[in-house]
Scaffold this motif. Sequence first.
Motif, PDB file in Angstrom:
ATOM      1  N   TYR A 145      -0.645   2.312   4.388  1.00 33.03           N
ATOM      2  CA  TYR A 145      -0.548   3.569   3.647  1.00 33.03           C
ATOM      3  C   TYR A 145      -0.523   3.444   2.131  1.00 33.03           C
ATOM      4  CZ  TYR A 145       0.498   5.255   8.324  1.00 33.03           C
ATOM      5  OH  TYR A 145       0.419   5.548   9.651  1.00 33.03           O
ATOM      6  N   LEU A 146       0.116   2.394   1.637  1.00 35.78           N
ATOM      7  CA  LEU A 146       0.387   2.388   0.200  1.00 35.78           C
ATOM      8  C   LEU A 146      -0.843   2.373  -0.709  1.00 35.78           C
ATOM      9  CD1 LEU A 146       3.700   0.353  -0.187  1.00 35.78           C
ATOM     10  CD2 LEU A 146       3.312   2.814  -0.334  1.00 35.78           C
ATOM     11  N   MET A 181       3.763   1.840 -10.052  1.00 36.56           N
ATOM     12  CA  MET A 181       3.773   1.304  -8.688  1.00 36.56           C
ATOM     13  C   MET A 181       3.336  -0.175  -8.716  1.00 36.56           C
ATOM     14  SD  MET A 181       4.872   3.165  -6.320  1.00 36.56           S
ATOM     15  CE  MET A 181       5.227   4.834  -5.770  1.00 36.56           C
ATOM     16  N   THR A 211       3.561  12.626  -3.632  1.00 33.24           N
ATOM     17  CA  THR A 211       2.941  11.410  -3.105  1.00 33.24           C
ATOM     18  C   THR A 211       3.718  10.186  -3.586  1.00 33.24           C
ATOM     19  OG1 THR A 211       0.836  12.564  -3.278  1.00 33.24           O
ATOM     20  CG2 THR A 211       0.750  10.187  -2.894  1.00 33.24           C
ATOM     21  N   HIS A 212       4.076  10.214  -4.840  1.00 32.16           N
ATOM     22  CA  HIS A 212       4.858   9.129  -5.426  1.00 32.16           C
ATOM     23  C   HIS A 212       6.177   8.955  -4.680  1.00 32.16           C
ATOM     24  CE1 HIS A 212       7.240   6.920  -8.428  1.00 32.16           C
ATOM     25  NE2 HIS A 212       6.107   6.616  -9.034  1.00 32.16           N
ATOM     26  N   ALA A 243       5.471   7.564  -1.200  1.00 38.72           N
ATOM     27  CA  ALA A 243       5.068   6.153  -1.292  1.00 38.72           C
ATOM     28  C   ALA A 243       6.288   5.281  -1.596  1.00 38.72           C
ATOM     29  CB  ALA A 243       4.006   5.977  -2.375  1.00 38.72           C
ATOM     30  N   LYS A 297       3.218  -0.634   4.961  1.00 34.57           N
ATOM     31  CA  LYS A 297       2.884  -0.690   3.536  1.00 34.57           C
ATOM     32  C   LYS A 297       1.396  -0.908   3.331  1.00 34.57           C
ATOM     33  CE  LYS A 297       7.366  -2.597   2.191  1.00 34.57           C
ATOM     34  NZ  LYS A 297       8.072  -3.737   1.587  1.00 34.57           N
ATOM     35  N   MET A 357      -2.232   5.757  -0.982  1.00 32.73           N
ATOM     36  CA  MET A 357      -1.281   6.730  -1.541  1.00 32.73           C
ATOM     37  C   MET A 357      -1.077   6.484  -3.034  1.00 32.73           C
ATOM     38  SD  MET A 357       1.551   7.080   1.509  1.00 32.73           S
ATOM     39  CE  MET A 357       2.435   8.489   0.810  1.00 32.73           C
ATOM     40  N   ILE A 358      -1.048   5.236  -3.403  1.00 33.39           N
ATOM     41  CA  ILE A 358      -0.838   4.917  -4.817  1.00 33.39           C
ATOM     42  C   ILE A 358      -2.037   5.349  -5.659  1.00 33.39           C
ATOM     43  CG2 ILE A 358      -0.696   2.913  -6.381  1.00 33.39           C
ATOM     44  CD1 ILE A 358       1.422   1.798  -4.354  1.00 33.39           C
ATOM     45  N   GLY A 372       0.978  12.586  -0.272  1.00 35.27           N
ATOM     46  CA  GLY A 372       2.147  12.526   0.596  1.00 35.27           C
ATOM     47  C   GLY A 372       3.021  13.755   0.459  1.00 35.27           C
TER      48      GLY A 372
END
Lengths: 592, 592
Positions: free
Chosen positions: A148-149, A94, A129-130, A133, A145, A152-153, A159
């Motif tokens: 959340y990102l 990511m 999740t990946h 994202a 972005k 999430m990352i 996710g």
Amino acid sequence: MPSYTAPTKDLQFVLHDLLNVSQSDIPGYSDLEADFTSAVLEEAGKITSEVLAPLNVVGDKEGCSLDNGVVRVPTGFQEAFDQVREGGWTGLDMPEEFGGQGLPYVMGTAVGEMFSASNQAFTMYQGLTHGAASAILAHGTDQQKETYLPNMISCEWTGTMNLTEPHCGTDLGLMRTKAEPQDDGSFKISGQKIFISAGEHEMASNIIHLVLAKIPGGPEGIKGVSLFIVPKFIVNEDGSLGARNGVSCGNLEEKMGIHGNSTCVMNYDEATGYLLGTEHKGMRAMFTMMNEARLGVGMQGMAQAEAAYQNALIYAKDRLQGRDVTGVKNPDGPADPLIVHPDIRRNLMDQKSFVEGGRAFLLWGAMMIDKAHRNGDKDADGLISLLTPVIKGFLTDEGYDMTVQAQQVYGGHGYIEEWGMSQFTRDARIAMIYEGANGVQALDLVGRKLAQDGGKHVMAFFDLVKSFLKENAENEALKADFMEPLKAASKDLQAAGMFFMQNGMKNPNAALSGSYDFMHLFGHVCLGLVWAQMAKAAQEALDGGASDKAFYETKLATGRYYMARRLPATAMHLARINTGADTVMALDAEQF
Amino acid sequence: MPSYTAPTKDLQFVLHDLLNVSQSDIPGYSDLEADFTSAVLEEAGKITSEVLAPLNVVGDKEGCSLDNGVVRVPTGFQEAFDQVREGGWTGLDMPEEFGGQGLPYVMGTAVGEMFSASNQAFTMYQGLTHGAASAILAHGTDQQKETYLPNMISCEWTGTMNLTEPHCGTDLGLMRTKAEPQDDGSFKISGQKIFISAGEHEMASNIIHLVLAKIPGGPEGIKGVSLFIVPKFIVNEDGSLGARNGVSCGNLEEKMGIHGNSTCVMNYDEATGYLLGTEHKGMRAMFTMMNEARLGVGMQGMAQAEAAYQNALIYAKDRLQGRDVTGVKNPDGPADPLIVHPDIRRNLMDQKSFVEGGRAFLLWGAMMIDKAHRNGDKDADGLISLLTPVIKGFLTDEGYDMTVQAQQVYGGHGYIEEWGMSQFTRDARIAMIYEGANGVQALDLVGRKLAQDGGKHVMAFFDLVKSFLKENAENEALKADFMEPLKAASKDLQAAGMFFMQNGMKNPNAALSGSYDFMHLFGHVCLGLVWAQMAKAAQEALDGGASDKAFYETKLATGRYYMARRLPATAMHLARINTGADTVMALDAEQF
């Protein structure tokens, strides 16, 4: 209890001997020197073999439970998830700006194989999740972005992807979940979604659901579907967690396998959702994720086969039963090990040659995705779009069959849950179904991908095979064992394509009746191609005086097996395809 | 919940149109008039579809439990067992002198399919009893027969077969269970047996275990194994039950499927046993049961495929998803039923053509067993011995694959236990393993049966195919669709046999490396043969103005599918076989 050893050496072989990743001009690839990738793979090997693999049977046995709306995951999952998060494994490929490691997708795939092989049910929490994202990364606003990102990352938040409803799976145009626009620009989402992997659990402080729903008044069917971000807890402007949203887990499905993953019925009751991407273009947003998601599922099929194979091999070497017909091999023991028997060999070689070929096919595919994304290479994008249903359908079907074969090596013990071989089979089964059932993959391949851009991509594939064959026409070491079988197999594939062209226009059913066979025919040709390429790489290493002679000789012998024993399937698939729709569609529905 | 409908009509077709049972000179066959067999099958259809099928999921969900040495079977099993006993179903093909119905084995098989299809785990309680009773019938003294058979045939007492030990399955020469001779002529049996189906339960007032054990001082290995009768409760001279014997269930195995059957670890602790047959000739006694037992397991594979197919078909007609590419079929609904899609058709036709072909193959095999036993026909005995590993190995492998395909029709719902499709797959899986794992069947076929009696039986099989082809060479209606594909397939089989003859003597591994492919090649030729024979029967019925035209036309169309779409597999198997042992045995064990 089954064990798992990360196939680091073989992954290194594919990355460096076959794909030459560090020599590629794809941005980020120059960092992928052998020492570096080795270090990453070794570390991934540790956490997967030492932490995740031992939890695989625990997850299967305990499963998840629902208690007053709260989902409990199996013992040890939370601690393992914390370790995976702390190790930075969740954001490997990511972007660095959102806290990821910024490595290419090909490395994410190499590491991903280990995670899936060691514990598929566990790995799905981060896998979903990946996927979610990636969708936000591709279609979110800057604010979405930022909101959340990062979490999430890092998998502080996980996710999900919410597509299926009780009455619609493949045909999402039948969807009923509604999204009512609100004055503040948000939506109220109501409806029921099923088969939601990792839909509810307490391993993360928030869950970001991506939900497909229809905005009333929009176009009918699939063209009126939009995608929404629906967080379990509303995220306040300062990034803190606010109120619980109107989304809950109504039930946990009892499944054949992947018990460690919580497969939820999710109820949306006027839940607050935020449009992701463009109104009514939800399917397009989902589809941009499709190649990656489907390659990931193809990987699961291969990965379960790898894990099952490792344990079948251990048992075949260990279990004493019967004597070698050509002469006793273990005179001091009461019997010889199973591995002396030719049919056990056939079984193991099927598995070994599939897994190693499948791994090469996958990483080659992942490299194409990097080329498409990082180089903006449209040809690579077209080719991987063509090959995606093959990767997904062929590798999951064959991967499943290999887990069944691995189980067979154990005889009666393979049927007893205690030995763990049944779990590989039960877990691998889902990969043939989700992310588009394999029949749908075949339809996508024949009904859509073959003709895409005027058939340009399938021609590119044939050119690739032809060039390779031409370049190596004089290679006497590989000619009979590799080049000739590949040539024959690719001719079968071309002939099948020709049959579709000549008959599909008049009668689409004549082509679609052969779609499943075509997917498998194509898959064998792809594995034949990567095996011939690996053989070439191995031969060059041997000719160059490589120190690890045994490794490369084994690689060549394994490849020869695939070419001699598995590739003849292409002629059978072609023969079936050539019969068209006549016998397939002969009966009226009432005659069944 | 899945349903089950007894395929009475198709069974009648095979018995009468194909096999002409009532015209046969086999003793007892003249009673098998169509009305009579129809009445039997209808009654069997009732109890299996109404009583046993609904308990199938119950058995899977509840499983068996062990509580202080007592095994509890799932809810409803006892009542159903009582009903089955009362109906006289347990002794259908057992001699009247011991309380059976005296019907031929072919009828036992026709009815047995229904029992297995509706509830395999349940049916195994009586199935194992049948096997044990057959052994006593063949090898017991008059007194043993009188003591045990009437109660076993009525299933007042059930029976078991005890072969496997933890360290030996296929290789029974490694057996450790001991039988110490006693002064009164009995033996004290001590040791542990595993995977004992129906090993312990309370549905019957006694359990008669047949146990393989070694008498100390006897020959080494497999030649020193004897067979013993070990009752759970000693039977007094007056027939009443005496003391509890030294045999107990130490554990219940947790299995992938057949949860409703109690698979036990059985501990023998100086249990009283009575020699059955001759000292040290226990394996021979077991082997006389082998053809029947293995045919019975082949039947299970086909039967699970039948049950799964029935439900896949219902779903394919019911579930609305997507539209027919050639034009909307269900304009009033939101989508067309799944069955309009060519790949769903391919899937269903694979199942349908396998199940109907497999049924014919099985009943033909059962008729051969009757011929061998009731007519003392040595040729029939030789032929069924040859075909037994094919019936067992091919029908269980293919049967399993078909349950997987049936599950696939359901998409995600196929993976959810609630829908019941997973159970068919999980239950069918065991049939590939027990009664000799399928790799062992292939070894038996190629290593033993092919060359038996100087290759006489395989030549007889080829003659049979040749005569059939010759007799029907001028049959224009069947020539292209049936006779030519059968001819091509049988040529592949002959070529494979030739390869073994030419190479197997020099290098047994060259033949054994192709044994599994040969088993499948042989299986396809057998199904091709029975399909061609069924096509002929159907064509004759149509030519004769049969009233049920649709049935016979459907039969012909289904057969055409098998010949066109499945039979081309023979060329692939031959191609693999022709590569010999080279690639299979190329690696040293250490190189894996």
